[in-house]
Structure formats: structure tokens, C-alpha cells
Design a protein around this motif. Sequence first.
Motif, short mmCIF file in Angstrom:
data_model
loop_
_atom_site.label_atom_id
_atom_site.label_comp_id
_atom_site.label_asym_id
_atom_site.label_seq_id
_atom_site.Cartn_x
_atom_site.Cartn_y
_atom_site.Cartn_z
N LYS A 50 -52.94 87.71 -5.43
CA LYS A 50 -52.59 86.41 -4.84
C LYS A 50 -52.65 85.30 -5.89
O LYS A 50 -51.77 84.43 -5.94
CB LYS A 50 -53.52 86.09 -3.68
N PHE A 51 -53.67 85.33 -6.73
CA PHE A 51 -53.78 84.31 -7.78
C PHE A 51 -52.64 84.44 -8.78
O PHE A 51 -52.09 83.44 -9.24
CB PHE A 51 -55.13 84.41 -8.50
N LEU A 52 -52.27 85.67 -9.13
CA LEU A 52 -51.15 85.88 -10.04
C LEU A 52 -49.87 85.32 -9.44
O LEU A 52 -49.09 84.64 -10.13
CB LEU A 52 -51.00 87.37 -10.36
N GLN A 53 -49.63 85.58 -8.16
CA GLN A 53 -48.44 85.05 -7.50
C GLN A 53 -48.46 83.53 -7.51
O GLN A 53 -47.46 82.89 -7.82
CB GLN A 53 -48.36 85.59 -6.06
N ALA A 60 -46.42 90.53 -12.21
CA ALA A 60 -47.79 90.99 -12.44
C ALA A 60 -48.53 91.15 -11.11
O ALA A 60 -49.33 92.07 -10.94
CB ALA A 60 -48.54 90.01 -13.35
N ALA A 61 -48.25 90.27 -10.15
CA ALA A 61 -48.88 90.37 -8.83
C ALA A 61 -48.47 91.67 -8.14
O ALA A 61 -49.30 92.35 -7.53
CB ALA A 61 -48.49 89.17 -7.98
N LEU A 62 -47.20 92.03 -8.25
CA LEU A 62 -46.72 93.26 -7.62
C LEU A 62 -47.29 94.50 -8.32
O LEU A 62 -47.56 95.51 -7.66
CB LEU A 62 -45.19 93.29 -7.61
N VAL A 63 -47.48 94.42 -9.62
CA VAL A 63 -48.14 95.52 -10.34
C VAL A 63 -49.57 95.68 -9.82
O VAL A 63 -50.05 96.80 -9.60
CB VAL A 63 -48.14 95.26 -11.87
#
Length: 171
Positions: A50-53, A60-63
Motif C-alpha cells: 500500500k505504501f509503495l502504491q 513494485a506494489a504489485l510485486v
Amino acid sequence: MMIFEEDETGRQNKQATALKKAGDMAGAVAALRRVKTLEGEQYQETRLAKFLQQAGQMDAALVEIQWLLDHSQAQAKALFGHQPASVIQCQHASWCARVHADAALMCKRAKLPELQAKHEQLQERYASIHDRLKPLADADQKAKRAGWEEAMQQGPSAMRAYHDKHPQVVK
């Protein structure tokens, strides 16, 4: 009076929150990556994704979401390995539904409707699996508990036999 020292993961999580509030998303993400490193395969939070998104790093969030899903079975066995297989699978389905629900929300925020729909479908599929497994898992837990209570009434040798048949940790 006993005072418990806060562990390092707790400190890093608090730091991530403080950094996010201060507008330092890179620092917040770094703090959560340290939490993940500390916890290893037992890491089970969607917070880093969530923070990456929110930091504009949707790839990166999906990874990160995929990593959580890839490690979900091991995580379920680590936490519920002492329970019947139906309980492990029920918990696994519940966890996967939660991860997909969070991923769908992230995709909605990132304006990725096709990917959002995919995660919503997967969330529904895992929730349905959980709902179908829940009665079986509850019955298996009840039977295991009844077996333990019977063993306790029969004495130490029956209790040892019960523990031999139902080990506490699955590796």
C-alpha cells in the motif's frame, strides 16, 4: 512491575507511520522493507504494498502483492500447522481473499480498472473457498478438541499418544 521492551519490528512500523505522516514516503517504504527483512517469510502485511502504491510505485506494489501470495501457503502452515488440514486451508483462503481485496483497492486508487476487476474476482473466489471450508474446519477443530479432552481423561499415556498422532508443529 514488568516493562516489556518494544521489539525492532514495532519500532520500524512506528517509524514508517511517522515518516509517512511527515511526507517522507521513501523513508516510510524503507522502514517497512526493514520490517519485512526482520520477519522474513513470516511477513504477512499488505502495508508495504500500500505504501509503495501511494508512493507512485505501482509495479513494485504489485510485486509485493505477488510475494505475499507466493508465501501464503507457508505462512498458513507456520501459523496453523498444528491444526487439521481443513483449518490450514480455510485460513489460507481467508488470507488470500484479504490480499486480493487490498490489491483491488490499490488498483482502484491507481486507476487500473482491469487489474482491479481481476483482484476483485480472485478475492471473491478465495472468499467462496473459505466459506465452503469453514464448516469442515470448525468440525475438524471440534473433533480434535474432543480427542484431546478424552485423552486428558484417560491419563498421561493417552495424552502422549495424542501428541504423537497430532504434532504441534508441521515442518
